[in-house]
Enzyme design. Sequence first.
Site, PDB file in Angstrom:
ATOM      1  N   HIS A  50     108.084 -40.298  31.093  1.00 38.55           N
ATOM      2  CA  HIS A  50     109.375 -39.634  30.947  1.00 38.55           C
ATOM      3  C   HIS A  50     109.644 -38.826  32.218  1.00 38.55           C
ATOM      4  O   HIS A  50     108.750 -38.112  32.708  1.00 38.55           O
ATOM      5  CB  HIS A  50     109.348 -38.632  29.786  1.00 38.55           C
ATOM      6  CG  HIS A  50     109.106 -39.241  28.436  1.00 38.55           C
ATOM      7  ND1 HIS A  50     110.102 -39.422  27.503  1.00 38.55           N
ATOM      8  CD2 HIS A  50     107.968 -39.701  27.847  1.00 38.55           C
ATOM      9  CE1 HIS A  50     109.585 -39.965  26.393  1.00 38.55           C
ATOM     10  NE2 HIS A  50     108.296 -40.139  26.588  1.00 38.55           N
TER      11      HIS A  50
ATOM     12  N   HIS B 177     104.884 -45.651  29.349  1.00 44.73           N
ATOM     13  CA  HIS B 177     106.098 -45.167  30.021  1.00 44.73           C
ATOM     14  C   HIS B 177     105.914 -43.717  30.405  1.00 44.73           C
ATOM     15  O   HIS B 177     105.240 -42.947  29.705  1.00 44.73           O
ATOM     16  CB  HIS B 177     107.338 -45.336  29.128  1.00 44.73           C
ATOM     17  CG  HIS B 177     107.183 -44.757  27.759  1.00 44.73           C
ATOM     18  ND1 HIS B 177     106.508 -45.416  26.754  1.00 44.73           N
ATOM     19  CD2 HIS B 177     107.592 -43.579  27.220  1.00 44.73           C
ATOM     20  CE1 HIS B 177     106.522 -44.674  25.666  1.00 44.73           C
ATOM     21  NE2 HIS B 177     107.163 -43.541  25.928  1.00 44.73           N
TER      22      HIS B 177
ATOM     23  N   ASN C 282     103.106 -39.508  27.160  1.00 42.73           N
ATOM     24  CA  ASN C 282     102.483 -39.277  25.859  1.00 42.73           C
ATOM     25  C   ASN C 282     101.522 -40.429  25.589  1.00 42.73           C
ATOM     26  O   ASN C 282     101.916 -41.600  25.639  1.00 42.73           O
ATOM     27  CB  ASN C 282     103.550 -39.223  24.760  1.00 42.73           C
ATOM     28  CG  ASN C 282     104.492 -38.044  24.937  1.00 42.73           C
ATOM     29  OD1 ASN C 282     104.065 -36.956  25.328  1.00 42.73           O
ATOM     30  ND2 ASN C 282     105.772 -38.252  24.676  1.00 42.73           N
TER      31      ASN C 282
ATOM     32  N   ILE D 247     117.424 -43.416  25.289  1.00 40.27           N
ATOM     33  CA  ILE D 247     118.528 -43.506  24.311  1.00 40.27           C
ATOM     34  C   ILE D 247     118.731 -42.180  23.562  1.00 40.27           C
ATOM     35  O   ILE D 247     119.824 -41.933  23.033  1.00 40.27           O
ATOM     36  CB  ILE D 247     118.263 -44.673  23.328  1.00 40.27           C
ATOM     37  CG1 ILE D 247     119.541 -45.213  22.737  1.00 40.27           C
ATOM     38  CG2 ILE D 247     117.289 -44.263  22.222  1.00 40.27           C
ATOM     39  CD1 ILE D 247     119.359 -46.527  21.992  1.00 40.27           C
TER      40      ILE D 247
HETATM   41  P1  5GP Z   1     107.439 -41.716  23.377  1.00 38.59           P
HETATM   42  O1  5GP Z   1     107.741 -40.900  22.160  1.00 38.59           O
HETATM   43  O2  5GP Z   1     106.774 -43.031  23.018  1.00 38.59           O
HETATM   44  O3  5GP Z   1     106.724 -40.995  24.476  1.00 38.59           O
HETATM   45  O4  5GP Z   1     108.856 -42.078  24.008  1.00 38.59           O
HETATM   46  C1  5GP Z   1     109.643 -43.128  23.555  1.00 38.59           C
HETATM   47  C2  5GP Z   1     111.041 -42.875  24.054  1.00 38.59           C
HETATM   48  O5  5GP Z   1     111.769 -44.100  23.963  1.00 38.59           O
HETATM   49  C3  5GP Z   1     111.820 -41.837  23.238  1.00 38.59           C
HETATM   50  O6  5GP Z   1     112.192 -40.759  24.082  1.00 38.59           O
HETATM   51  C4  5GP Z   1     113.009 -42.619  22.695  1.00 38.59           C
HETATM   52  O7  5GP Z   1     114.203 -41.866  22.681  1.00 38.59           O
HETATM   53  C5  5GP Z   1     113.092 -43.809  23.642  1.00 38.59           C
HETATM   54  N1  5GP Z   1     113.636 -45.006  23.030  1.00 38.59           N
HETATM   55  C6  5GP Z   1     113.282 -45.532  21.822  1.00 38.59           C
HETATM   56  N2  5GP Z   1     113.982 -46.658  21.593  1.00 38.59           N
HETATM   57  C7  5GP Z   1     114.788 -46.855  22.679  1.00 38.59           C
HETATM   58  C8  5GP Z   1     115.745 -47.871  23.012  1.00 38.59           C
HETATM   59  O8  5GP Z   1     116.000 -48.828  22.281  1.00 38.59           O
HETATM   60  N3  5GP Z   1     116.375 -47.737  24.213  1.00 38.59           N
HETATM   61  C9  5GP Z   1     116.116 -46.704  25.067  1.00 38.59           C
HETATM   62  N4  5GP Z   1     116.798 -46.668  26.227  1.00 38.59           N
HETATM   63  N5  5GP Z   1     115.210 -45.731  24.768  1.00 38.59           N
HETATM   64  C10 5GP Z   1     114.568 -45.808  23.598  1.00 38.59           C
END
Ligand code: 5GP
Length: 114
Positions: free
Chosen positions: A102, A100, A87, A32
Site C-alpha cells: 500500500h 501488494h 500486510n 477501490i
Molecule cells: P490488504 O487488506 O490485503 O492489505 O489490502 C487489500 C486492498 O485491496 C484493500 O485496501 C482493498 O480496498 C483493495 N481491494 C480489494 N478489492 C479490490 C478491487 O477489486 N479493486 C481494487 N482496485 N482494490 C481492491
Amino acid sequence: MNADCLFCKIGAKKIPAKILHADEDVFAFEDIGPQAPTHILICPRRHFSSLNEAAPEDQAVLGKMQLVAAELARKHHLLHGYRTVINSGAGAGQTVFHLHMHLLGGREFTWPPG
Ligand code: 5GP
Ligand code: ZN
C-alpha cells in the site's frame, strides 16, 4: 498468473482498475476503498500470496516495488510524507492474497499504526 486471483486479473486487465504504473515486473493501481486521499497498491507480476512465500528470485522485484512507490509518491506530490505498508497474513489485516504494498499519502499518519 493465478486464474483465481483478483490482483492477477487486474494486472492482466481482465478486471478494470485505474492503473498508474505497469512494467514487466510490477503494476500499480488505485485502491477501490481508499484509506487516504492517495491510496495505491503496488504488486509484483509474479503471483505469490505474501512475504511469507517470497523466494530469493523475488529479491529484485521487492526492491523495485519500493522504487515504484517513491516514484508514484513524487508524481502525486506527497512531499510532506507518505506511508508504505505490506500486510502479511490475516492477523495483520491482509485480505487479498497476492502480495501488494500500500502507498498511502495526502493526510497525517499516526504511530503506532492500528
Ligand atoms: P490488504 O487488506 O490485503 O492489505 O489490502 C487489500 C486492498 O485491496 C484493500 O485496501 C482493498 O480496498 C483493495 N481491494 C480489494 N478489492 C479490490 C478491487 O477489486 N479493486 C481494487 N482496485 N482494490 C481492491
Ligand atoms: Zn495473483
